[in-house]
Design an enzyme around this catalytic site. Structure first.
Site, PDB file in Angstrom:
ATOM      1  N   GLU A  59       0.833  -1.211   0.000  1.00  0.00           N
ATOM      2  CA  GLU A  59       0.000   0.000   0.000  1.00  0.00           C
ATOM      3  C   GLU A  59       0.866   1.258   0.000  1.00  0.00           C
ATOM      4  O   GLU A  59       0.606   2.207  -0.740  1.00  0.00           O
ATOM      5  CB  GLU A  59      -0.914   0.014   1.227  1.00  0.00           C
ATOM      6  CG  GLU A  59      -1.916  -1.134   1.272  1.00  0.00           C
ATOM      7  CD  GLU A  59      -1.380  -2.364   2.001  1.00  0.00           C
ATOM      8  OE1 GLU A  59      -0.168  -2.646   1.906  1.00  0.00           O
ATOM      9  OE2 GLU A  59      -2.187  -3.035   2.653  1.00  0.00           O
ATOM     10  N   CYS A  90      -2.061  -2.559   7.218  1.00  0.00           N
ATOM     11  CA  CYS A  90      -1.489  -2.437   8.565  1.00  0.00           C
ATOM     12  C   CYS A  90      -1.683  -1.008   9.079  1.00  0.00           C
ATOM     13  O   CYS A  90      -2.066  -0.090   8.333  1.00  0.00           O
ATOM     14  CB  CYS A  90      -0.008  -2.828   8.559  1.00  0.00           C
ATOM     15  SG  CYS A  90       1.092  -1.536   7.918  1.00  0.00           S
ATOM     16  N   CYS A  93       0.189   1.787   7.196  1.00  0.00           N
ATOM     17  CA  CYS A  93      -0.408   2.095   5.886  1.00  0.00           C
ATOM     18  C   CYS A  93      -1.711   2.857   6.053  1.00  0.00           C
ATOM     19  O   CYS A  93      -2.030   3.755   5.259  1.00  0.00           O
ATOM     20  CB  CYS A  93      -0.624   0.815   5.087  1.00  0.00           C
ATOM     21  SG  CYS A  93       0.934   0.099   4.502  1.00  0.00           S
TER      22      CYS A  93
HETATM   23  N1  THU Z   1       2.266  -6.461   3.984  1.00  0.00           N
HETATM   24  C1  THU Z   1       1.790  -5.638   2.998  1.00  0.00           C
HETATM   25  O1  THU Z   1       2.461  -5.391   1.998  1.00  0.00           O
HETATM   26  N2  THU Z   1       0.563  -5.111   3.171  1.00  0.00           N
HETATM   27  C2  THU Z   1      -0.300  -5.425   4.180  1.00  0.00           C
HETATM   28  O2  THU Z   1      -1.414  -4.932   4.207  1.00  0.00           O
HETATM   29  C3  THU Z   1       0.128  -6.360   5.227  1.00  0.00           C
HETATM   30  C4  THU Z   1       1.564  -6.756   5.194  1.00  0.00           C
HETATM   31  C5  THU Z   1       3.583  -7.095   3.771  1.00  0.00           C
HETATM   32  C6  THU Z   1       4.687  -6.654   4.682  1.00  0.00           C
HETATM   33  C7  THU Z   1       5.605  -7.868   4.617  1.00  0.00           C
HETATM   34  O3  THU Z   1       6.428  -7.769   3.458  1.00  0.00           O
HETATM   35  C8  THU Z   1       4.674  -9.042   4.424  1.00  0.00           C
HETATM   36  O4  THU Z   1       3.455  -8.488   3.954  1.00  0.00           O
HETATM   37  C9  THU Z   1       4.402  -9.827   5.694  1.00  0.00           C
HETATM   38  O5  THU Z   1       3.991  -9.025   6.725  1.00  0.00           O
END
Ligand code: THU
Length: 131
Positions: A59, A90, A93
């Site tokens: 995001e 998260c 984000c």
């Molecule tokens: N992650 C995202 O890219 N977006 C989310 O909404 C949740 C988590 C990624 C961060 C990390 O690279 C992997 O997912 C595991 O947490």
């Protein structure tokens, strides 16, 4: 003028971006696609690092790419995590999404379930922005 992508098209772009994730440490691949207006769709994927804490979510990758390309007026973001895993943004984000448009539509999905909400609903009583 090009028409806005609908949420299904945004989700499809998010799934495509997920294929380009660099996630060798978690193996949790995420793609995101922003509606930046006038038919512009800007995507991001998560980009991890051997120094784990430096990893960046899909995001924020999308938002930072879009802002860097001159877009700020986002109306919607679609997020696609691994198939079957309902992947909501998260906390970090959520704060970054709310900076640009608290009313931004946020859609995320697992295989048979889709949640459609807004940045403000995901981050009530948020801090700022003050610009
Ligand atoms: N992650 C995202 O890219 N977006 C989310 O909404 C949740 C988590 C990624 C961060 C990390 O690279 C992997 O997912 C595991 O947490």
């Amino acid at each position: 003028m090009m028409s806005s992508p609908d949420l299904d098209e945004l989700l499809s772009a998010a799934r495509d971006a997920r294929e380009r994730a660099y996630a060798p440490y978690s193996n949790f691949r995420v793609g995101a696609a922003l509606d930046a207006g006038d038919g512009n769709v800007i995507v991001g994927s998560n980009v991890e690092n051997a120094s784990y804490g430096l990893s960046m979510c899909a995001e924020r990758s999308a938002i930072f790419a879009a802002v860097s390309a001159g877009f700020r007026d986002f109306t919607a973001i679609a997020i696609a995590g691994p198939e079957g895993v309902l992947t909501s943004p998260c906390g970090a984000c959520r704060q970054v999404l709310a900076e640009f448009n608290p009313n931004m539509v946020v859609v995320f999905t697992a295989s048979d379930e889709a949640i459609e909400t807004t940045a403000a609903e995901l981050l009530p009583h948020s801090f700022g922005p003050f610009v």
